[in-house]
Design a protein around this motif. Sequence first.
Motif, PDB file in Angstrom:
ATOM      1  N   ARG A 197       0.837  -1.208   0.000  1.00 31.83           N
ATOM      2  CA  ARG A 197       0.000   0.000   0.000  1.00 31.83           C
ATOM      3  C   ARG A 197       0.869   1.253   0.000  1.00 31.83           C
ATOM      4  N   MET A 198       1.982   1.175   0.727  1.00 30.50           N
ATOM      5  CA  MET A 198       2.903   2.315   0.761  1.00 30.50           C
ATOM      6  C   MET A 198       3.481   2.577  -0.623  1.00 30.50           C
ATOM      7  N   VAL A 199       3.854   1.538  -1.308  1.00 31.68           N
ATOM      8  CA  VAL A 199       4.397   1.699  -2.657  1.00 31.68           C
ATOM      9  C   VAL A 199       3.359   2.326  -3.580  1.00 31.68           C
ATOM     10  N   ALA A 200       2.108   1.908  -3.456  1.00 34.27           N
ATOM     11  CA  ALA A 200       1.049   2.483  -4.286  1.00 34.27           C
ATOM     12  C   ALA A 200       0.894   3.988  -4.019  1.00 34.27           C
ATOM     13  N   VAL A 212       8.711   7.251   5.898  1.00 33.94           N
ATOM     14  CA  VAL A 212       8.200   5.916   6.210  1.00 33.94           C
ATOM     15  C   VAL A 212       8.827   5.449   7.521  1.00 33.94           C
ATOM     16  N   ASN A 213       7.999   4.980   8.440  1.00 34.56           N
ATOM     17  CA  ASN A 213       8.510   4.542   9.735  1.00 34.56           C
ATOM     18  C   ASN A 213       7.884   3.213  10.136  1.00 34.56           C
ATOM     19  N   SER A 214       8.487   2.582  11.144  1.00 31.82           N
ATOM     20  CA  SER A 214       7.936   1.342  11.681  1.00 31.82           C
ATOM     21  C   SER A 214       7.048   1.596  12.893  1.00 31.82           C
ATOM     22  N   ALA A 215       7.246   2.746  13.564  1.00 33.37           N
ATOM     23  CA  ALA A 215       6.527   3.057  14.810  1.00 33.37           C
ATOM     24  C   ALA A 215       6.512   1.863  15.759  1.00 33.37           C
ATOM     25  N   SER A 221       4.261  -5.179  16.265  1.00 33.36           N
ATOM     26  CA  SER A 221       4.925  -4.263  15.346  1.00 33.36           C
ATOM     27  C   SER A 221       6.251  -4.887  14.938  1.00 33.36           C
ATOM     28  N   ASP A 222       6.944  -4.245  13.993  1.00 33.57           N
ATOM     29  CA  ASP A 222       8.137  -4.863  13.429  1.00 33.57           C
ATOM     30  C   ASP A 222       9.133  -3.757  13.065  1.00 33.57           C
ATOM     31  N   PRO A 223      10.296  -3.688  13.742  1.00 34.23           N
ATOM     32  CA  PRO A 223      11.263  -2.636  13.443  1.00 34.23           C
ATOM     33  C   PRO A 223      11.967  -2.790  12.105  1.00 34.23           C
ATOM     34  N   LEU A 224      11.684  -3.874  11.383  1.00 32.72           N
ATOM     35  CA  LEU A 224      12.279  -4.061  10.053  1.00 32.72           C
ATOM     36  C   LEU A 224      11.332  -3.652   8.927  1.00 32.72           C
ATOM     37  N   LYS A 225      10.197  -3.054   9.259  1.00 32.82           N
ATOM     38  CA  LYS A 225       9.236  -2.678   8.218  1.00 32.82           C
ATOM     39  C   LYS A 225       9.791  -1.613   7.270  1.00 32.82           C
ATOM     40  N   THR A 226      10.688  -0.772   7.750  1.00 37.63           N
ATOM     41  CA  THR A 226      11.279   0.210   6.844  1.00 37.63           C
ATOM     42  C   THR A 226      12.065  -0.493   5.736  1.00 37.63           C
ATOM     43  N   ARG A 227      12.807  -1.516   6.095  1.00 42.49           N
ATOM     44  CA  ARG A 227      13.569  -2.257   5.085  1.00 42.49           C
ATOM     45  C   ARG A 227      12.624  -2.966   4.117  1.00 42.49           C
ATOM     46  N   GLN A 228      11.508  -3.466   4.614  1.00 43.36           N
ATOM     47  CA  GLN A 228      10.549  -4.120   3.724  1.00 43.36           C
ATOM     48  C   GLN A 228       9.965  -3.133   2.719  1.00 43.36           C
ATOM     49  N   VAL A 229       9.760  -1.905   3.131  1.00 45.74           N
ATOM     50  CA  VAL A 229       9.289  -0.887   2.178  1.00 45.74           C
ATOM     51  C   VAL A 229      10.368  -0.605   1.144  1.00 45.74           C
ATOM     52  N   ALA A 230      11.613  -0.497   1.580  1.00 49.57           N
ATOM     53  CA  ALA A 230      12.706  -0.267   0.637  1.00 49.57           C
ATOM     54  C   ALA A 230      12.764  -1.380  -0.404  1.00 49.57           C
ATOM     55  N   ASP A 231      12.638  -2.611   0.025  1.00 47.34           N
ATOM     56  CA  ASP A 231      12.679  -3.743  -0.906  1.00 47.34           C
ATOM     57  C   ASP A 231      11.470  -3.728  -1.832  1.00 47.34           C
ATOM     58  N   ALA A 232      10.300  -3.380  -1.294  1.00 45.99           N
ATOM     59  CA  ALA A 232       9.095  -3.312  -2.121  1.00 45.99           C
ATOM     60  C   ALA A 232       9.201  -2.200  -3.156  1.00 45.99           C
ATOM     61  N   ALA A 234      12.008  -1.114  -4.518  1.00 50.00           N
ATOM     62  CA  ALA A 234      12.930  -1.589  -5.554  1.00 50.00           C
ATOM     63  C   ALA A 234      12.251  -2.589  -6.484  1.00 50.00           C
ATOM     64  N   ALA A 235      11.460  -3.492  -5.915  1.00 52.13           N
ATOM     65  CA  ALA A 235      10.756  -4.489  -6.732  1.00 52.13           C
ATOM     66  C   ALA A 235       9.733  -3.848  -7.649  1.00 52.13           C
ATOM     67  N   ALA A 236       9.209  -2.680  -7.243  1.00 52.51           N
ATOM     68  CA  ALA A 236       8.194  -1.999  -8.044  1.00 52.51           C
ATOM     69  C   ALA A 236       8.796  -1.062  -9.085  1.00 52.51           C
ATOM     70  N   GLY A 237      10.120  -1.002  -9.167  1.00 51.54           N
ATOM     71  CA  GLY A 237      10.762  -0.214 -10.206  1.00 51.54           C
ATOM     72  C   GLY A 237      11.293   1.141  -9.766  1.00 51.54           C
ATOM     73  N   PHE A 238      11.186   1.479  -8.500  1.00 48.73           N
ATOM     74  CA  PHE A 238      11.799   2.718  -8.018  1.00 48.73           C
ATOM     75  C   PHE A 238      13.312   2.583  -8.081  1.00 48.73           C
ATOM     76  N   THR A 239      13.989   3.685  -8.363  1.00 46.27           N
ATOM     77  CA  THR A 239      15.449   3.650  -8.450  1.00 46.27           C
ATOM     78  C   THR A 239      16.071   3.622  -7.058  1.00 46.27           C
ATOM     79  N   ALA A 240      17.355   3.293  -7.031  1.00 49.70           N
ATOM     80  CA  ALA A 240      18.073   3.318  -5.754  1.00 49.70           C
ATOM     81  C   ALA A 240      18.054   4.711  -5.146  1.00 49.70           C
ATOM     82  N   ASP A 241      18.115   5.745  -5.990  1.00 52.45           N
ATOM     83  CA  ASP A 241      18.047   7.120  -5.488  1.00 52.45           C
ATOM     84  C   ASP A 241      16.685   7.416  -4.868  1.00 52.45           C
TER      85      ASP A 241
END
Length: 282
Positions: A197-200, A212-215, A221-232, A234-241
């Motif tokens: 949903r965040m990627v959308a 984007v935060n994990s709160a 809750s999950d303190p690794l949710k920020t990394r999951q958004v980063a991976d999502a 990248a998978a959706a075509g966003f650049t590394a920048d």
Amino acid sequence: MRIFDPHIHMTSRITDDYERMYAAGVRAVVEPAFWQGQPRTNVGSFLDYFDALLGWEPYRAAQYGIQHRCALALNPKEAGDPRCAGVLAELPRYLLKDAVVAVGEVGYDSMTAREEEVFEAQLTMAAEADLPVLVHTPHRDKTAGTRRTLDVVAASGLPPERVLVDHLNELTVGMVADSGCWMGFSIYPDTKMDPDRMVAILKEYGTARMLVNSAADWGRSDPLKTRQVADAMAAAGFTADDVERVLWHNPVAFYGQSGRLALDDHPAEAPAEYAGNTIKRG
């Protein structure tokens, strides 16, 4: 990959979480003052908590290679409790501390008149201390609460670029985008937002003023949710920048308005105390 979690409650987490966060790329966090689950009954308990956010928790984070800053406030959940009213008199001296990079969390829980008074008072404190503000939007009736939040922020005279309105979703992001405030999203396992949903939302609204935060706290809750958004992303075509902008540069830019952030842009490697996922304790 560098990640800055701009809203996480590490007081509620174990040291293993710091290790996992470092391994996932987290190098900096901001911990806002919040409700700890058990109502506090006196001002002194808040002051002990603030002191821990300024002293013990940054020390604990540093053992795991993570830079820790905080935001301090009388949180919305306890803003209406008369036993906590004296916290407002103590806050100004705490807002002078170098590790305090914002006032927060402030805002509404049940949208009572007393909550609004405390909200307004702390927006004034933020202006006087020349600090940005992290605003909590209510979990119930979020659309109306967010709209009222933006009205109060506008009436305060604070520049919108110094205000982060958090816990947004698809129903509230548009009005905050239009306001000029920064937009915050909490990514949770079951509630709030999830990575897809965040990627959308990022596809629709872009990456500017997005945090984007994990709160992560004492609840599910999950303190690794920020990394999951980063991976999502990248998978959706966003650049590394794009990814680094949302997960690092945006929180640096927002909290950097405090003039106190002073993060090392290239944090050192994790301390030698732990290697191979084994932490030496005691």
